[in-house]
Design an enzyme around this catalytic site. Structure first.
Site, PDB file in Angstrom:
ATOM      1  N   HIS A   1      -6.418  -5.913  -1.830  1.00 43.53           N
ATOM      2  CA  HIS A   1      -5.436  -4.851  -1.588  1.00 43.53           C
ATOM      3  C   HIS A   1      -4.398  -5.399  -0.625  1.00 43.53           C
ATOM      4  O   HIS A   1      -4.724  -5.723   0.515  1.00 43.53           O
ATOM      5  CB  HIS A   1      -6.115  -3.617  -0.987  1.00 43.53           C
ATOM      6  CG  HIS A   1      -5.201  -2.454  -0.778  1.00 43.53           C
ATOM      7  ND1 HIS A   1      -4.801  -1.627  -1.810  1.00 43.53           N
ATOM      8  CD2 HIS A   1      -4.612  -1.958   0.345  1.00 43.53           C
ATOM      9  CE1 HIS A   1      -4.011  -0.681  -1.324  1.00 43.53           C
ATOM     10  NE2 HIS A   1      -3.876  -0.865  -0.023  1.00 43.53           N
TER      11      HIS A   1
ATOM     12  N   ASP B   1      -7.954  -2.942  -7.594  1.00 44.00           N
ATOM     13  CA  ASP B   1      -7.553  -2.607  -6.229  1.00 44.00           C
ATOM     14  C   ASP B   1      -8.729  -1.995  -5.472  1.00 44.00           C
ATOM     15  O   ASP B   1      -9.268  -0.951  -5.868  1.00 44.00           O
ATOM     16  CB  ASP B   1      -6.383  -1.626  -6.286  1.00 44.00           C
ATOM     17  CG  ASP B   1      -5.843  -1.282  -4.924  1.00 44.00           C
ATOM     18  OD1 ASP B   1      -4.844  -1.880  -4.527  1.00 44.00           O
ATOM     19  OD2 ASP B   1      -6.447  -0.420  -4.246  1.00 44.00           O
TER      20      ASP B   1
ATOM     21  N   SER C   1       0.842  -1.189   0.000  1.00 41.25           N
ATOM     22  CA  SER C   1       0.000   0.000   0.000  1.00 41.25           C
ATOM     23  C   SER C   1       0.887   1.252   0.000  1.00 41.25           C
ATOM     24  O   SER C   1       1.754   1.381  -0.859  1.00 41.25           O
ATOM     25  CB  SER C   1      -0.951  -0.058   1.203  1.00 41.25           C
ATOM     26  OG  SER C   1      -1.997   0.860   1.065  1.00 41.25           O
TER      27      SER C   1
END
Length: 413
Positions: free
Chosen positions: A354, A287, A191
């Protein structure tokens, strides 16, 4: 931009999922996956180390507290190899959101967990992490809100934007712990940490002798400069705020800032074309963080027409899927030139997820996502150790039956 504190919390929540910990929830949202994942890990719990030398360098969290990391020592054949993982968890792009953030573990070591369980690529169990389990594995905590790039302050608000100094202080400390003599080193993150890994990759390479094998892995770090459903560029607004507030421009790769504006160079897609260090891009083509917060944010969807799609991929209608397939095409185009280099690797699957490297169920388990019959851990290992092909791109949703899609329940943030 008053919604950004909540946006940062959602990204922090997803980063919590990635760690394999109990999912963060503010009482409005919980998640599940479509898979019977068996995601439990037996990875070690590792204590937090505060970097005592950091204060003298001005390398402090948003609130002025000391930064830190969790180090689990390697053993045997891995005792001279190092995996440095940069924690993710959103950003803050204005004084209000940074003041909000400094009262949490994302802005202060006073609020950080004193122990973290190492799972996925961080696990010390060979059955959970076959290639890196016995390396020295480090989780560098994220408390600056700017992907380890800022170098400024806001005295009136008691805010320190010292991400670049935290990065350097952490690396200096780890070098003194033995990393300077590493045989092999891998910089990773998911991330916002995945974006950090790209932004700092060549800098990391430059800290080692030329005969050290050094590579970088970015998981869910490809935040694209995309247009949302209302025709606006939500991510560009966010990144522009970070760069301006935190004075991040000086820390961004000069290979990018020499040809583009500083905000553009906060986007990993604009750094990749000139990156010199072998790098692996692990990302989902759909995502869920970008779907929820930059492609179909509430500001762009006042009537809530995307609400069901954002919470459950199975509820997306044909027009919504067409839009999301356009985003998938952007993702593939962003890595097209990069993936043409033999030194680089890609694993882009068509999952609504994610972060997949730090969750045990997606990294390496019996039913982990696969492309070309390779689990993510196997693809990354093949790339790092140069054992074979390391370029995997999925067909469009819904062709992949191995995905661990995230499904959200309850009121959306």
């Amino acid at each position: 931009m008053g919604s950004w504190p909540l946006l940062a919390l959602l990204l922090g929540f997803l980063a919590g999922i990635a760690r394999g910990s109990e999912p963060w929830s503010n009482g409005t949202q919980v998640y599940s996956t479509n898979a019977n994942s068996g995601s439990g890990s037996n990875g070690a719990f590792v204590a937090l180390t505060l970097i005592q030398s950091a204060a003298a360098k001005g390398a402090v969290c948003l609130d002025g507290s000391l930064p830190g990391y969790h180090l689990h020592r390697g053993s045997g054949s891995g005792s001279n190899n190092w995996l440095v993982n940069l924690e993710g968890g959103g950003w803050c792009n204005d004084v209000k959101s940074c003041v909000f953030r400094k009262g949490s573990r994302r802005g202060s070591s006073n609020h950080m967990e004193r122990q973290l369980q190492f799972t996925g690529i961080m696990s010390n169990r060979p059955e959970e992490n076959p290639d890196f389990y016995n390396w020295n594995r480090v989780k560098v905590r994220y408390c600056d809100g700017g992907s380890f790039t800022g170098d400024g302050a806001d005295a009136a608000s008691g805010l320190y934007f010292r991400g670049q100094r935290i990065w350097q202080a952490a690396i200096d400390d780890l070098m003194a712990q033995g990393m300077r003599s590493a045989s092999q080193a891998l910089l990773s993150g998911c991330s916002a940490g995945g974006a950090s890994a790209i932004l700092h990759c060549d800098e990391f390479r430059g800290m080692f002798p030329s005969n050290t094998r050094v590579k970088c892995l970015a998981d869910a770090g490809m935040f694209l400069d995309s247009v949302d459903i209302a025709g606006r560029r939500e991510m560009r607004d966010l990144f522009n705020g970070i760069v301006r507030l935190q004075a991040s421009g000086r820390s961004l790769p000069r290979s990018c800032t020499s040809r583009m504006d500083k905000t553009s160079c906060f986007f990993p897609q604009n750094v990749l074309p000139n990156i010199q260090t072998p790098t692996f891009i692990l990302n989902t083509a759909y995502d869920v963080w970008q779907l929820q917060e930059s492609l179909a944010p509430r500001t762009a969807d006042p009537r809530g027409l995307w609400q069901s799609c954002k919470q459950n991929y199975a509820s997306c209608n044909s027009n919504q899927l067409q839009f999301l397939n356009g985003f998938r095409n952007e993702m593939l185009n962003a890595v097209k030139g990069f993936s043409g280099s033999g030194q680089n690797g890609v694993f882009i699957n068509s999952c609504f997820a994610h972060c997949q490297s730090e969750r045990q169920d997606t990294w390496y388990s019996s039913n982990s996502p696969r492309l070309g019959n390779k689990r993510i851990a196997e693809a990354v290992g093949d790339w790092f150790f140069e054992r074979g092909n390391a370029k995997y791109t999925d067909c469009a949703y819904p062709c992949d039956g191995t995905c661990h899609h995230l499904v959200f329940k309850g009121r959306h943030l």
